[in-house]
Design an enzyme around this catalytic site. Sequence first.
Site, short mmCIF file in Angstrom:
data_model
loop_
_atom_site.label_atom_id
_atom_site.label_comp_id
_atom_site.label_asym_id
_atom_site.label_seq_id
_atom_site.Cartn_x
_atom_site.Cartn_y
_atom_site.Cartn_z
N LYS A 148 -5.21 2.32 1.00
CA LYS A 148 -4.14 1.97 0.06
C LYS A 148 -4.77 1.69 -1.30
O LYS A 148 -5.87 1.10 -1.37
CB LYS A 148 -3.42 0.73 0.58
CG LYS A 148 -2.19 0.32 -0.21
CD LYS A 148 -1.59 -0.94 0.41
CE LYS A 148 -0.36 -1.42 -0.33
NZ LYS A 148 0.16 -2.68 0.23
N SER B 166 5.08 -2.22 0.93
CA SER B 166 4.47 -1.44 -0.13
C SER B 166 3.49 -0.39 0.35
O SER B 166 3.17 0.55 -0.36
CB SER B 166 3.74 -2.37 -1.09
OG SER B 166 2.68 -3.04 -0.41
N SER C 212 4.05 -5.63 4.12
CA SER C 212 3.70 -4.32 3.58
C SER C 212 2.90 -3.42 4.50
O SER C 212 2.68 -2.25 4.18
CB SER C 212 2.94 -4.49 2.26
OG SER C 212 3.83 -4.92 1.27
#
Lengths: 475, 467
Positions: free
Chosen positions: A69, A144, A168
């Site tokens: 990420k 996210s 997330s």
Amino acid sequence: MGGGLVGATLDTLRLTAEEAMGLLERGEVSRAELRAAYYDAVAARDAELHCYLRLTEDAEGEGVPIALKDVIGTEGVETTAGSRILEGYVPVFDSTVAARCKEAGLSLLGKTNTDEFAMGSSTENSAFGPSRNPWDPTRVPGGSGGGSAAAVAGGLAPWALGSDTGGSIKQPASLCGIVGLRPTYGTVSRYGIVAFASSLDQVGPTTKTVRDCALLYGVIAGRDPCDSTTVDVPPVEVPDAEHLKGLRIGVPRELNEADGIERGVADSVARAIELAEGLGASVEQCSLPRSVEYGLACYYIIAPAEASSNLARYDGVRYGPREAGGSFDEMVERTRDAGFGDEPKRRIMLGAYALSTGYYEAYYGQAQRVRRVIAEEHAALFERYDVLLSPTSPTVAFLIGEKAANPLAMYLSDVLTIPANMAGLPGLSIPCGLSEGLPVGLQLVGPQFSENLLFRTGHALERALGFDYVPERLR
Amino acid sequence: MAEWEPVVGLEIHVQLKTRTKMFCRCESGFGAEPNTRTCPVCLGHPGTLPVPNAAAVEWTVKLGLALGCEIAGHALFHRKHYSYPDLAKGYQISQYDVPLCANGRFLVPGPDGDREIGIVRAHLEEDAAKNVHVGGAGGRIGGAAHTLVDYNRGGTPLVEIVTQPDLRSADEAKRFLQLLRQTIVELGISDAEMEKGTLRADANVSVRPRGADELRTRTELKNMNSFTYIARGIEAEVARQIEVWDSGGKVVQQTYDYHPETDALTVRRTKEEAEDYRYLPDPDLVPVEPPAELVERLRAEVPEAPGARIRRLEPQLGFELAEGLVASGRDRLYERTPGERRAVANVVMNQLAGAGIDPDAVDGDELGQLVEARDRIPRAAFLEALAHAGDPDFRAERYLAEAAVADVSELEPIVDDVLAAHPDEAAAYRRGKQGLLGFFVGQVMKRTQGKADAKVVNELLREKLSA
Ligand SMILES: [Zn+2]
């Protein structure tokens, strides 16, 4: 399920990281072939899914590739956290988790999309455009960490790392039909992770299977001298349990019957809980009244307060884009206005307000006290239960744009993941069925440092559920 | 004016001389090329985290103990937010409601008795970087063409000490600071040099009618970089406030810069513009919990307080000499040097200091021999010997042997020669002009290039002239 090698081609949609590891070890595929297979998948599907913000085709490492990420700092590789204010920012050091992946030989495929500074539940807040759900590209992959989850579910990476503040990792895993672990706070180093809310941020794996999840958690977990909040972690065990005999499962009423939980989601989760009973677990209803009632409200004080502080360093002085001209204050103001999207701006304002003189006690101080109550409420349940089960997300993947204009509706996506996060507890999300053709996630929450128990439980359920993680439309 | 009493509190910053910075492993200290002692942590890069410097924590505890403070069992670091280019993270890591050290007292003996100055707190924080504003007027960011930032200083450990408003004169404030500085230097935790900025002090000043309990509006004084300037700044501000009250005005809460060249005070900013620092317990750091055994070990390492030492020496030496010795760190040498106490004190305080000798390098016994012999040997020879008193292999004996010709058999012919060469003066002496003795001593010294033992020469001359 197994396999992976279909003729001469690797089926990256089905191949688990563990299987890929076996192929490499046995010399059945080369490192280059493996990476090429994932890049072929990227070429085939990333234009649609937009999982990656950038690819790292010349990365080193002889092991299974991995996607990270974009909040995870990588030396020499641009790291933007999905924000314009970090566009072009190339870290001069590796985050501890990136370094541990390198030491384990995992080669970097690329950096995945995220809501800006991990603030969001759909990746629609990314400054670089949303990612899409491999099960239905008109829908969000969650957030996210939607980029990481979509990459794993879509066969664009064997596994990936995300970061979880309010949900997330768990929520995107749920929406994409894969496995996600938010580890116990303090077990995985935050050093080099672009900070959102420091007392909540935690890095964790996004994988196809629970065994992959345990393997990757084993790579990244452990005390780090660069992060004072980390602790020693018990040795990680890769699970092979097939039953749940002796396991005491609690089913918190408030997490299973909350307003907004879709019927199909509730049904899938209820079936999974029945299955757990069939595997030998004892199941009992229980209650987390204050955690669920106040969790979200507290989270939306603490997380923005810490975010307003963590984002204060982005001023255009030392790195990142600068909107030059005028006085120092004007330069900073213009840089931030151009660099931050709406969601960070919203949270900086909320957070700065909550920390202001005269408001601190009523907001941040009070939220911290409630947070202790939430932790105590969970601790009390763990005297009677080993694991708490509930849906991970109240809904399946929603349509792109559906909640983008309504921050509050978006915030409710995390209503079921936030209570455990506030208490610093580990949570595992595994897929447990489909509702309207879209995956439903089951959340398993245990006491601190109970990752091995969550892996055993998750693995036994995963086998019994037999969920096929390859998106139907891609099979 | 006698009817007004100054009420002064100090806020002191001490830069610790730890090898590395407070929250990263960059080397700290002066003199390096700008921005060469930096790393992602002290430059506030995304994802970096602070790791506290254990030595800085220990040293702060030690200083707190020397200031009579209670040591917190569970101290917190907070983030103090403000926006300025010298602050890499947009906040400074400091301590707020639970400092490491609190509620201390520090003894400051004075000519008219002892004073105990309350210490509100001593806490640990990181220093800001250094801004250089280029172009424009006044060296301020507003109006500067551009600003250069040197982050070498950013993240250096600082201890902030806050006193109660217990000081009652500029002189007392100066004396407090000198003893505080001496304490810090003796602990070995900082050079504490005001000129270099490793010791900085701001003063909170107000006045009130003598004998009253009230606290009137105070002002803050900054920009004073020597003990003398601090005393002068406080004096100037006290005088200004008295004038304001006497003329029927009101003192306004403001911050002033003191300009020593002109003795002027200029307003910096009014408190209405004071910033909201939005203090937040730093979630990146765990509470600091100094173990009780550590605190006790550190307590045992703290030297006797300067105030107590002054009090102990005062009966032998009087206040001024006792304070002078202690405040200059010379009392240890004084105490380990045998001999007549005042003579030793004077030599240690005056000649030795004048020669720029490090008192800690001097062997007390050797110095004692020198002091004992100082009336017997020529002054030049005495000073020459003192100048070497700090040498590692200094032996007083060797200098004394070389310096003084005390052997009667050697001196007697010279004395005879001198008397023979000055028959008129000898006769005058014998008639009662005893003042001429010095003249004969001088002649002998001239012939021995000052090396003759004055005592022996005196005795010889008296003997021969009375014969
Ligand atoms: Zn540094």
